[in-house]
Design a protein around this motif. Sequence first.
Motif, PDB file in Angstrom:
ATOM      1  N   VAL A  51       4.591 -12.213 -10.536  1.00 12.89           N
ATOM      2  CA  VAL A  51       3.344 -12.212  -9.751  1.00 12.89           C
ATOM      3  C   VAL A  51       3.018 -10.784  -9.300  1.00 12.89           C
ATOM      4  O   VAL A  51       1.873 -10.326  -9.402  1.00 12.89           O
ATOM      5  CB  VAL A  51       3.471 -13.150  -8.523  1.00 12.89           C
ATOM      6  N   LEU A  52       4.039 -10.098  -8.832  1.00 14.20           N
ATOM      7  CA  LEU A  52       3.833  -8.734  -8.324  1.00 14.20           C
ATOM      8  C   LEU A  52       3.319  -7.820  -9.433  1.00 14.20           C
ATOM      9  O   LEU A  52       2.380  -7.047  -9.230  1.00 14.20           O
ATOM     10  CB  LEU A  52       5.143  -8.196  -7.735  1.00 14.20           C
ATOM     11  N   LYS A  53       3.909  -7.936 -10.617  1.00 17.08           N
ATOM     12  CA  LYS A  53       3.479  -7.093 -11.755  1.00 17.08           C
ATOM     13  C   LYS A  53       2.011  -7.348 -12.052  1.00 17.08           C
ATOM     14  O   LYS A  53       1.244  -6.419 -12.330  1.00 17.08           O
ATOM     15  CB  LYS A  53       4.302  -7.447 -13.001  1.00 17.08           C
ATOM     16  N   GLU A  54       1.636  -8.615 -12.013  1.00 17.35           N
ATOM     17  CA  GLU A  54       0.273  -9.015 -12.326  1.00 17.35           C
ATOM     18  C   GLU A  54      -0.726  -8.353 -11.364  1.00 17.35           C
ATOM     19  O   GLU A  54      -1.788  -7.894 -11.770  1.00 17.35           O
ATOM     20  CB  GLU A  54       0.180 -10.549 -12.242  1.00 17.35           C
ATOM     21  N   ILE A  55      -0.347  -8.323 -10.093  1.00 17.68           N
ATOM     22  CA  ILE A  55      -1.263  -7.737  -9.093  1.00 17.68           C
ATOM     23  C   ILE A  55      -1.182  -6.210  -9.129  1.00 17.68           C
ATOM     24  O   ILE A  55      -2.193  -5.511  -9.167  1.00 17.68           O
ATOM     25  CB  ILE A  55      -0.929  -8.231  -7.662  1.00 17.68           C
ATOM     26  N   ALA A  56       0.062  -5.684  -9.125  1.00 17.70           N
ATOM     27  CA  ALA A  56       0.253  -4.238  -8.948  1.00 17.70           C
ATOM     28  C   ALA A  56      -0.282  -3.408 -10.108  1.00 17.70           C
ATOM     29  O   ALA A  56      -0.630  -2.236  -9.920  1.00 17.70           O
ATOM     30  CB  ALA A  56       1.733  -3.936  -8.728  1.00 17.70           C
ATOM     31  N   LYS A  57      -0.398  -3.985 -11.291  1.00 17.58           N
ATOM     32  CA  LYS A  57      -0.783  -3.198 -12.471  1.00 17.58           C
ATOM     33  C   LYS A  57      -2.200  -2.612 -12.339  1.00 17.58           C
ATOM     34  O   LYS A  57      -2.596  -1.755 -13.104  1.00 17.58           O
ATOM     35  CB  LYS A  57      -0.687  -4.045 -13.741  1.00 17.58           C
ATOM     36  N   GLU A  58      -2.974  -3.124 -11.370  1.00 16.18           N
ATOM     37  CA  GLU A  58      -4.337  -2.594 -11.189  1.00 16.18           C
ATOM     38  C   GLU A  58      -4.395  -1.440 -10.206  1.00 16.18           C
ATOM     39  O   GLU A  58      -5.461  -0.849  -9.986  1.00 16.18           O
ATOM     40  CB  GLU A  58      -5.229  -3.707 -10.651  1.00 16.18           C
ATOM     41  N   TYR A  59      -3.273  -1.136  -9.579  1.00 18.47           N
ATOM     42  CA  TYR A  59      -3.308  -0.164  -8.485  1.00 18.47           C
ATOM     43  C   TYR A  59      -2.486   1.088  -8.773  1.00 18.47           C
ATOM     44  O   TYR A  59      -1.532   1.057  -9.547  1.00 18.47           O
ATOM     45  CB  TYR A  59      -2.793  -0.806  -7.183  1.00 18.47           C
ATOM     46  N   GLU A  60      -2.884   2.173  -8.089  1.00 13.84           N
ATOM     47  CA  GLU A  60      -2.136   3.429  -8.166  1.00 13.84           C
ATOM     48  C   GLU A  60      -1.474   3.681  -6.821  1.00 13.84           C
ATOM     49  O   GLU A  60      -2.099   3.514  -5.771  1.00 13.84           O
ATOM     50  CB  GLU A  60      -3.075   4.597  -8.519  1.00 13.84           C
ATOM     51  N   ILE A  61      -0.221   4.088  -6.880  1.00 11.56           N
ATOM     52  CA  ILE A  61       0.545   4.261  -5.644  1.00 11.56           C
ATOM     53  C   ILE A  61       1.003   5.707  -5.501  1.00 11.56           C
ATOM     54  O   ILE A  61       1.298   6.390  -6.487  1.00 11.56           O
ATOM     55  CB  ILE A  61       1.768   3.301  -5.609  1.00 11.56           C
ATOM     56  N   LEU A  62       0.999   6.178  -4.275  1.00 14.58           N
ATOM     57  CA  LEU A  62       1.537   7.508  -3.960  1.00 14.58           C
ATOM     58  C   LEU A  62       2.875   7.296  -3.268  1.00 14.58           C
ATOM     59  O   LEU A  62       2.960   6.624  -2.250  1.00 14.58           O
ATOM     60  CB  LEU A  62       0.586   8.268  -3.028  1.00 14.58           C
ATOM     61  N   PHE A  63       3.923   7.894  -3.836  1.00 16.03           N
ATOM     62  CA  PHE A  63       5.268   7.744  -3.291  1.00 16.03           C
ATOM     63  C   PHE A  63       5.731   9.107  -2.776  1.00 16.03           C
ATOM     64  O   PHE A  63       5.800  10.077  -3.534  1.00 16.03           O
ATOM     65  CB  PHE A  63       6.195   7.192  -4.385  1.00 16.03           C
ATOM     66  N   VAL A  64       6.058   9.171  -1.472  1.00 19.40           N
ATOM     67  CA  VAL A  64       6.443  10.449  -0.853  1.00 19.40           C
ATOM     68  C   VAL A  64       7.870  10.338  -0.304  1.00 19.40           C
ATOM     69  O   VAL A  64       8.129   9.558   0.609  1.00 19.40           O
ATOM     70  CB  VAL A  64       5.464  10.824   0.283  1.00 19.40           C
ATOM     71  N   GLU A  65       8.756  11.147  -0.860  1.00 15.12           N
ATOM     72  CA  GLU A  65      10.181  11.066  -0.479  1.00 15.12           C
ATOM     73  C   GLU A  65      10.839  12.389  -0.799  1.00 15.12           C
ATOM     74  O   GLU A  65      10.681  12.937  -1.900  1.00 15.12           O
ATOM     75  CB  GLU A  65      10.840   9.914  -1.264  1.00 15.12           C
ATOM     76  N   ASP A  66      11.609  12.948   0.168  1.00 15.49           N
ATOM     77  CA  ASP A  66      12.196  14.276  -0.060  1.00 15.49           C
ATOM     78  C   ASP A  66      13.555  14.203  -0.778  1.00 15.49           C
ATOM     79  O   ASP A  66      13.996  15.186  -1.375  1.00 15.49           O
ATOM     80  CB  ASP A  66      12.315  15.062   1.262  1.00 15.49           C
ATOM     81  N   SER A  67      14.209  13.047  -0.729  1.00 16.96           N
ATOM     82  CA  SER A  67      15.503  12.941  -1.414  1.00 16.96           C
ATOM     83  C   SER A  67      15.251  12.745  -2.905  1.00 16.96           C
ATOM     84  O   SER A  67      14.662  11.734  -3.324  1.00 16.96           O
ATOM     85  CB  SER A  67      16.309  11.766  -0.842  1.00 16.96           C
ATOM     86  N   ILE A  68      15.703  13.725  -3.717  1.00 18.29           N
ATOM     87  CA  ILE A  68      15.407  13.683  -5.161  1.00 18.29           C
ATOM     88  C   ILE A  68      16.046  12.450  -5.803  1.00 18.29           C
ATOM     89  O   ILE A  68      15.448  11.788  -6.649  1.00 18.29           O
ATOM     90  CB  ILE A  68      15.902  14.985  -5.853  1.00 18.29           C
TER      91      ILE A  68
END
Lengths: 272, 381
Positions: free
Chosen positions: B9-26
């Motif tokens: 279900v999540l894949k179905e919904i999320a595939k339409e969206y762009e996400i910004l991921f901010v994290e300092d730990s490589i």
Amino acid sequence: MNKLIQKRLKALPPISDNVFELLNFQKNGEMDTKKLLKIIGDDSMMTTRVLKMANSKLFGFQNSVETLSKALELFGINFTISIAISESIRNSLKIDLDAYGLLACEFDELSELSCKLFLRWLKDENIEFKERLILPIFLHELGKFVISDTLKREQKDKQFLFQLEEQNSISKVEREFVGVSSSELSALILKEWGFPQNIVETVFNIDRVDDGSKNKEKSIVVVSIIKEICNPFKPFDEVYIKDALEKADTLNLDSKRLKEVVDSLPISSFRK
Amino acid sequence: MENIESITVLKEIAKEYEILFVEDSIALQKQVYKFLSKLFKRVHVASDGVEGLEQFKTQKVDLVLSDLTMPRMNGHEMIREIKKIDPDVEVVILSAHSDTETLMKSFHIGVSDFIAKPVNAPKMIATFLKVLSNMRRREEKIIELNELNNKDDEEILEFLNENSMKIDLINYYRGVPIINGAKIISMDGDEIVLKTAYIQLLVISYENGTILDSSLMSENVECELINIDYDNYEVRLKKGKFFYPPFKNRAQVRVEPDSSFKSFLQIDDRAVEIEIKDLSINAILFRLKKLEKIELKSHDSIKISLSFDKLERLSISKQELEKKSIVVECSVYKVEEDEEDVYKVVAFIKNSHNIQDILQRYVYFREIELIEEFKKEHEYR
């Protein structure tokens, strides 16, 4: 918090979409006065309030202000918006200050006086600072309507009034009787309605200036001083003025100017 | 099994969206990026708040996932700046801090949800499912609203009710419109219960009813008052007929004139007294006695002289001031029999900027008077 007050919080009426349009207009720093005139102009209550204030002796404009656009020119965008919003909010709730000994019709006059006091006292302060506080000044007493109504229903209004006479701190008596101060309750009401967080927080902290908390932010202290002087129980009473002046001194605000402005306002109708 | 279904279900919904991921730990950045890129249309990555903010400004971002403790600019500061640009963007915090103060601070600045570190797939799946479902529901509602244009107004009321959306209530006090938003609480057959502003309840009581209006409906609904619950700001109404809306905008605000108002119809060499029922900047509604033997019909050009106490304050010409009246040229729109011996006439004012300006000022003054009167008689009791 008193159970009845919690119930009243859940039973609040919705506020007009115009209010949010105006808040967004303000937040986005929009300058389209035509759009603004349309929003306010299509609401008779808002229009009337803006014009009434523009023609009030308190503001002392030389000529009569006959149109909304003229009022907007004189007051500026932000102040006009604040007047309009406060009128809409004021009309949403039943105005009841019986438990504080003030009539509903006196509330509008007191509200204008508090605004005038604030503007004259801080006339040399920067405009952004003043404009940020106009709405909190207009809206911080909402909680009192609900408190008064609640106390009357519980038949504790006379006891409440008696305690107000005995003690010097209105917010303390409010907390004793209903578990929350009027400013805290006002903030909760504004939060329920979806007002911006900065306004909610300013209003929330007005009654906490004296409680030893770290919150002595200038804007909050200023509103707290205005609230003290213009309280609906004993507006412009010498005792409250003295307390307010001391508060101003402690925080290096211009208490001399504050006293001058208080003395210059037409407050004889409130002095009992 | 539940997890597999949830991921689907999540894949179905999320595939339409762009996400910004901010994290300092490589290390964590790589781990989470791998997971996110299997779900989202596109994943933008930043290593601190400054870079995160820059990415947000330049990329199309629907959702932000961010750590809190970062160099250069921490998560809270970055989110505050992001919210200034787009107050509606959804933000999820990824953080080791779970103390109340941090959480409250986060929610205060508009964070939608929180994933506690150490991060694992089930936590992320559950949180994203919730946040993205809400986003999707909001977007669908907007599309539904756009498709409503042809729907029946009765169904639209149902729709408004089901989605707790607001409508407007329109009332008049001696011509002055009093309009406030209302929320539908319930609908049952002909009856509808609404919650609205206190002042609206007062004027509904005065008029024994109200008009429901929504920009989604092509017609308004006239409603009769059943009862008012002032304690809960609620009103129970009986739905009546649907009809095409009158006006809400300023140019058409009509007011009953004050008692000082005197008006005369100037016809041939006569000045016949008429009674003005209401006026706006565009039109005058007046009563004319049949006894005056004046036959008016649609399209007739007429002149009406108006005099009232406030005239001196309304910046008119010296000539008009000396006469203590203004003359308004009008075109008759319609004439109806009002009572046995009276005609009711609606006349539109011919374009004259000066006259409309004076009338606009008069209407403003009169509105103030009428609203004060209403408050005195109904509110301050």
